[in-house]
Design a protein around this motif. Sequence first.
Motif, short mmCIF file in Angstrom:
data_model
loop_
_atom_site.label_atom_id
_atom_site.label_comp_id
_atom_site.label_asym_id
_atom_site.label_seq_id
_atom_site.Cartn_x
_atom_site.Cartn_y
_atom_site.Cartn_z
N LEU A 283 57.99 33.92 -7.22
CA LEU A 283 57.52 33.74 -8.59
C LEU A 283 58.73 33.27 -9.40
O LEU A 283 59.75 33.96 -9.48
CB LEU A 283 57.00 35.06 -9.17
CG LEU A 283 56.58 34.96 -10.64
CD1 LEU A 283 55.31 34.11 -10.80
CD2 LEU A 283 56.35 36.35 -11.24
N VAL A 284 58.62 32.05 -9.94
CA VAL A 284 59.74 31.47 -10.69
C VAL A 284 59.42 31.46 -12.18
O VAL A 284 58.34 31.01 -12.58
CB VAL A 284 60.01 30.02 -10.19
CG1 VAL A 284 61.11 29.37 -11.02
CG2 VAL A 284 60.36 30.01 -8.72
N ARG A 285 60.35 32.00 -12.97
CA ARG A 285 60.24 31.85 -14.43
C ARG A 285 60.80 30.48 -14.76
O ARG A 285 61.97 30.20 -14.53
CB ARG A 285 61.03 32.95 -15.14
CG ARG A 285 60.81 32.96 -16.64
CD ARG A 285 61.27 34.27 -17.25
NE ARG A 285 62.69 34.51 -17.05
CZ ARG A 285 63.67 33.96 -17.78
NH1 ARG A 285 63.39 33.14 -18.77
NH2 ARG A 285 64.94 34.23 -17.52
N VAL A 286 59.92 29.59 -15.22
CA VAL A 286 60.29 28.19 -15.37
C VAL A 286 61.20 27.99 -16.57
O VAL A 286 60.92 28.50 -17.66
CB VAL A 286 59.02 27.31 -15.51
CG1 VAL A 286 59.41 25.84 -15.69
CG2 VAL A 286 58.09 27.48 -14.31
N ARG A 287 62.30 27.26 -16.36
CA ARG A 287 63.18 26.88 -17.48
C ARG A 287 62.89 25.45 -17.93
O ARG A 287 62.92 25.15 -19.12
CB ARG A 287 64.66 27.00 -17.04
CG ARG A 287 65.13 28.45 -16.86
CD ARG A 287 65.31 29.15 -18.20
NE ARG A 287 66.29 28.48 -19.02
CZ ARG A 287 67.58 28.76 -19.10
NH1 ARG A 287 68.07 29.76 -18.39
NH2 ARG A 287 68.39 28.10 -19.89
N ALA A 288 62.66 24.54 -16.97
CA ALA A 288 62.43 23.15 -17.37
C ALA A 288 61.55 22.43 -16.36
O ALA A 288 61.46 22.83 -15.19
CB ALA A 288 63.76 22.42 -17.54
N SER B 194 62.80 23.64 -12.68
CA SER B 194 63.96 24.49 -12.39
C SER B 194 63.65 25.84 -13.03
O SER B 194 62.83 25.91 -13.96
CB SER B 194 65.24 23.90 -13.00
OG SER B 194 65.11 23.87 -14.40
N GLY B 195 64.28 26.89 -12.53
CA GLY B 195 64.01 28.20 -13.12
C GLY B 195 64.72 29.31 -12.37
O GLY B 195 65.62 29.05 -11.56
#
Length: 309
Positions: free
Chosen positions: A31-36, A80-81
Motif C-alpha cells: 500500500l503506497v501513500r502517493v506523493r506524485a 512515487s510515494g
Amino acid sequence: MKAIVYRNYGTPDVLQPEELPKPIPQGKELLVRVRASSVTAGTIWMRRGVFPGSKLFTILLRLFTGITKPKRPVLGLEFSGIVEAIGNHVTQFQVGDEVYGTTTGLKQGAYAEYVCIPESGKQGVVAHKPKELTFEEAATLPIGAMTALNLLLKAKIEKSDKILIYGASGSVGTYAVQLANQFGAQVTAVCSNANLDLAKSIGAYEAIAYDRTDIPRLGARFDIIFDAVGKIPASQLKPLLVKTGRYVSIKSMTSEKKHYLDLFQQYISEGNLKPVIDRTYPLDQVREAHEYVELGHKKGNVVVVVADK
Ligand SMILES: NC(=O)c1ccc[n+]([C@@H]2O[C@H](COP(=O)([O-])OP(=O)(O)OC[C@H]3O[C@@H](n4cnc5c(N)ncnc54)[C@H](OP(=O)(O)O)[C@@H]3O)[C@@H](O)[C@H]2O)c1
C-alpha cells in the motif's frame, strides 16, 4: 481517501474529485501513500477513450479501458510515494520505503491518496526510488524512460551508432536522448527551434529544428531512427537510414520490465539520467494539467503532486 475519477470518456471536465475506499494490501501487495503522479500522452488517450488517428487502435484501447465507459476510473499511470503497509507475503519492501513505479494494468491509478501495487508480477512495476530524485521527478520517470529503453534495445543500439531521435523534447524523447548517450551513440535530436537548447543540454551531439529544416531531405544517414512522437510518417524518415539501419517508433508495442528501473538507478547515481520537468500541478488542478498536455508541446514531463509530505 481522496481521488480524482473519470466515470465517462471525454474532455478534462470528466475528471472529478470523489471519496473512494482506501485499498487494503493483500498477499504480495504494497500500500503506497502517493506523493506524485504525472500526465503522459497515454493518460490523455485513456481519458478521451480515443487513440488519435486510428479506429483500430481505438477499439484495442477500449478493449483495455472499457468499451462504453472506463472500467478503471482512476487515472495516473505512474507514481512515487511511501510504503504505508505491506501484505503478508511481501519480501522486497518495508513500511517507510520510498518507491516509484507504474500502475499499468492495475485496478486503480495514482490520482489518489493511496494505491496498491504488487511487488512483482505481470502488471505494474515498482522499485525503490532513487535517492537522488525528488518524488516529483521520480513520478515522471518509469513510463517515458522504460518506453525509450525498450525501443533502443529493440533497435539493437551499439556504441558509435548514429541515431536520429525525432521528437526529442517530449517525455520519451528526452529520456531517449539521455539513454542513447549511455550506450555511446551519437545523437541527432529533432525538435522545434524553441527546444534546440534543451536537446543539447541533455546530451544531443547536434539538434535540428523540424520547423526550420526539411527533415526528410537531410543529407546525413543514420544507423537508427527513433520516432519518439509519431508526428511524421515512417516513409519520410526511413530513407535517412543506412542500408543496415533500424527504424523504431512509439507507435509499436513496448513493455515494462522491472530490471530497467535498476539500470536507471545506476545511470541516475552517476549523474547521467535526469527527468526534465516542464510544469507541476496539485491534484485538485489535474484538469488544467490535462489541458496543457493535450496541447502536445510539453517539454519533458508534467507532474501531478498528490501530497507534498
Ligand atoms: N509505445 C508505448 O508504449 C508508449 C509509451 C509512452 C508513450 N507513448 C507515446 O509516445 C508519444 C510521445 O509521448 P510524450 O509523452 O513523450 O510526449 P507528447 O506529449 O506526446 O509530445 C510532446 C512533445 O512532442 C513534440 N512535438 C509536437 N509536435 C511535433 C512535431 N510535429 N515534430 C516533432 N516533435 C513534435 C513537442 O515539441 P515541440 O513543442 O518542440 O513541438 C513536445 O516536446 C505519444 O504518442 C505517446 O502516446 C507510447
